[in-house]
Design an enzyme around this catalytic site. Sequence first.
Site, PDB file in Angstrom:
ATOM      1  N   LYS A  66      20.349  95.878 -49.438  1.00  0.00           N
ATOM      2  CA  LYS A  66      19.766  94.988 -49.099  1.00  0.00           C
ATOM      3  C   LYS A  66      19.113  95.517 -48.040  1.00  0.00           C
ATOM      4  CE  LYS A  66      21.603  91.862 -46.654  1.00  0.00           C
ATOM      5  NZ  LYS A  66      20.755  91.544 -45.015  1.00  0.00           N
ATOM      6  N   SER A  67      19.246  96.430 -47.219  1.00  0.00           N
ATOM      7  CA  SER A  67      18.607  97.348 -46.176  1.00  0.00           C
ATOM      8  C   SER A  67      17.217  98.636 -46.555  1.00  0.00           C
ATOM      9  CB  SER A  67      19.815  98.201 -45.572  1.00  0.00           C
ATOM     10  OG  SER A  67      20.375  97.372 -44.504  1.00  0.00           O
ATOM     11  N   ARG A 124      18.492  83.812 -33.166  1.00  0.00           N
ATOM     12  CA  ARG A 124      19.185  85.110 -32.580  1.00  0.00           C
ATOM     13  C   ARG A 124      17.640  85.723 -31.546  1.00  0.00           C
ATOM     14  NH1 ARG A 124      20.514  88.057 -37.959  1.00  0.00           N
ATOM     15  NH2 ARG A 124      20.455  89.058 -37.007  1.00  0.00           N
ATOM     16  N   SER A 180      21.452  99.193 -32.767  1.00  0.00           N
ATOM     17  CA  SER A 180      21.341  97.951 -34.169  1.00  0.00           C
ATOM     18  C   SER A 180      19.461  99.745 -34.928  1.00  0.00           C
ATOM     19  CB  SER A 180      20.444  97.339 -33.061  1.00  0.00           C
ATOM     20  OG  SER A 180      18.944  96.879 -34.444  1.00  0.00           O
ATOM     21  N   GLN A 199      17.885  98.175 -36.895  1.00  0.00           N
ATOM     22  CA  GLN A 199      16.930  97.441 -36.764  1.00  0.00           C
ATOM     23  C   GLN A 199      16.123  97.334 -36.069  1.00  0.00           C
ATOM     24  OE1 GLN A 199      18.201  93.289 -36.903  1.00  0.00           O
ATOM     25  NE2 GLN A 199      19.056  93.255 -38.865  1.00  0.00           N
ATOM     26  N   ASP A 258      28.317  95.268 -40.674  1.00  0.00           N
ATOM     27  CA  ASP A 258      28.500  93.846 -41.419  1.00  0.00           C
ATOM     28  C   ASP A 258      29.301  93.562 -42.266  1.00  0.00           C
ATOM     29  OD1 ASP A 258      25.995  93.726 -40.708  1.00  0.00           O
ATOM     30  OD2 ASP A 258      24.862  94.352 -42.235  1.00  0.00           O
ATOM     31  N   LYS A 265      24.511  88.384 -35.039  1.00  0.00           N
ATOM     32  CA  LYS A 265      24.597  88.468 -36.165  1.00  0.00           C
ATOM     33  C   LYS A 265      23.742  87.102 -36.436  1.00  0.00           C
ATOM     34  CE  LYS A 265      25.582  92.336 -37.132  1.00  0.00           C
ATOM     35  NZ  LYS A 265      23.994  93.220 -36.385  1.00  0.00           N
ATOM     36  N   ARG A 293      29.742  85.502 -35.367  1.00  0.00           N
ATOM     37  CA  ARG A 293      30.858  86.475 -36.867  1.00  0.00           C
ATOM     38  C   ARG A 293      32.155  86.561 -35.859  1.00  0.00           C
ATOM     39  NH1 ARG A 293      27.395  89.919 -40.502  1.00  0.00           N
ATOM     40  NH2 ARG A 293      26.142  88.319 -42.250  1.00  0.00           N
ATOM     41  N   ARG A 309      27.829  86.175 -45.542  1.00  0.00           N
ATOM     42  CA  ARG A 309      29.591  87.001 -45.283  1.00  0.00           C
ATOM     43  C   ARG A 309      30.356  86.427 -44.873  1.00  0.00           C
ATOM     44  NH1 ARG A 309      26.929  91.354 -46.147  1.00  0.00           N
ATOM     45  NH2 ARG A 309      24.562  92.472 -45.405  1.00  0.00           N
TER      46      ARG A 309
HETATM   47  C1  S3P Z   1      20.644  96.359 -40.877  1.00  0.00           C
HETATM   48  C2  S3P Z   1      20.636  96.461 -39.816  1.00  0.00           C
HETATM   49  C3  S3P Z   1      22.308  95.943 -39.091  1.00  0.00           C
HETATM   50  C4  S3P Z   1      22.773  95.518 -40.210  1.00  0.00           C
HETATM   51  C5  S3P Z   1      22.155  93.908 -41.011  1.00  0.00           C
HETATM   52  C6  S3P Z   1      20.814  95.011 -41.675  1.00  0.00           C
HETATM   53  C7  S3P Z   1      19.157  97.288 -41.266  1.00  0.00           C
HETATM   54  O1  S3P Z   1      21.818  95.404 -37.694  1.00  0.00           O
HETATM   55  O2  S3P Z   1      23.795  93.917 -39.324  1.00  0.00           O
HETATM   56  O3  S3P Z   1      22.464  93.231 -42.169  1.00  0.00           O
HETATM   57  O4  S3P Z   1      19.316  96.632 -42.899  1.00  0.00           O
HETATM   58  O5  S3P Z   1      18.937  97.962 -40.773  1.00  0.00           O
HETATM   59  P1  S3P Z   1      21.532  95.613 -36.305  1.00  0.00           P
HETATM   60  O6  S3P Z   1      20.212  96.708 -36.059  1.00  0.00           O
HETATM   61  O7  S3P Z   1      21.068  94.556 -35.581  1.00  0.00           O
HETATM   62  O8  S3P Z   1      22.497  96.366 -35.827  1.00  0.00           O
END
Ligand code: S3P
Length: 450
Positions: free
Chosen positions: A28-29, A129, A174, A176, A327, A354, A358, A403
């Site tokens: 997915k990422s 969020r 993070s 993200q 995750d 999340k 969780r 999840r």
């Molecule tokens: C992700 C980063 C993670 C992860 C998410 C996917 C990404 O989140 O939990 O499912 O693809 O960069 P965080 O950046 O909030 O840790």
Amino acid sequence: MSAHGDPIPMSARRAGPLSGVAEVPGDKSISHRALILGALSVGETRITGLLEGQDVLDTARAMRAFGADVAHLGPGEWVVNGVGVGGFAEPADVIDCGNSGTGVRLIMGAMASSPITATFTGDASLRARPMGRVTEPLALFGAAAYGRAGGRLPMTVVGAVEPVPVRYAVPVPSAQVKSAVLLAGLNAPGETVVKEREPTRDHTERMLAGFGASLRIEQTDEGRVIVLTGQPELRPQSIAVPRDPSSAAFPVCAALIVEGSDVLVPGIGLNPTRAGLFTTLIEMGADLSYENPREEGGEPVADLRARFSPAMKGIEVPAERAPSMIDEYPILAVVAAFAEGVTRMPGIGELRVKESDRIAAMAAGLRACGAMVEEGADWMAVTGRGPGGLPGGATCATHLDHRIAMSFLCAGMAAQHPVTVDDAGPIATSFPVFEPLMERLGAVFARVGA
Ligand code: S3P
């Protein structure tokens, strides 16, 4: 409520062993990043193995709204004709990122250094969020964001007209946030510098380098420092997306706890920033092996073989490992409930923000199933009931969290009594074939009320 329709209550019950080959979908990422960087390059990017879960489809739709041409050729096969760095058009309508924190945060970063305005929203989970963690660094580039109280969606981001490069130390672990800053840095002149104390998944860095961006990574006493030179011309790529270790976690863990199981999960991406769960399971005594290790598309890949593991013991999971398995704590908590002794999971405060809280969701559901769970602000501890020892027989609330839903369905496959989840709908965000894939291995589900 499910993310995209009426709730789908579903239960799983103990049946025979799980066996066979589980071909889980693309990462997915990496899928989000392939679409976004494809949209920011000039020319045609070809992607195979793209995850066609709702989260990624929402990102594909968003890239079209920003002016890229995104075409679906066949299963997992996509072509993106990008508009180039700084070439995003202003979307004509609100961008709905559905359930996806990664989608919304990365896209905000990608548009924040262009002179356009976009309004973002999502489902009830995403609207709860925090977005301040990305809009704060994006403001340093010159962007402005106007959202609801607490930095919540819906939110309008006004991109910087004359972006300036930024130096930013990411305050929470993070990927993200790191990625949003790097993507914004693409359209700022000069060097954007991002520092992270704990290493988080590095797919953005790897893919930026693949697209031809000039990127330096230094390991310092204060962590990883990434230096990106802005305004590159990104070259379109052919990207083969590896299969998602976060999805592989479910058939792997189910095999470990269901008596007599033997499951092969081929072609799983094992980037060290993602593989912490498998290290942890092996430390607990899981019968789990990596077969045929190789490299595909710039990422380490192997086939995972998981067999029923009745001798697993609780351990303390090192806090510094958390980013590499962030995750996977929900499914680890399920495995812990079938191990002997206590599994302590410190350093997991991020789990509270999340798709759901969780820690709270797993603690509530596992307690209802008969496990002893203790929790604090940033930790959780599960006392196992041993192989086959979890009573089950509960209905668990999933809070729009894919999840959490998959974790409790896996618990039901090994518990003494069936486990029901109130809504299996959100599973489609990341693992749309979870139900048929697990059924082919031998899992037995029932749609409750159907
Ligand atoms: C992700 C980063 C993670 C992860 C998410 C996917 C990404 O989140 O939990 O499912 O693809 O960069 P965080 O950046 O909030 O840790």
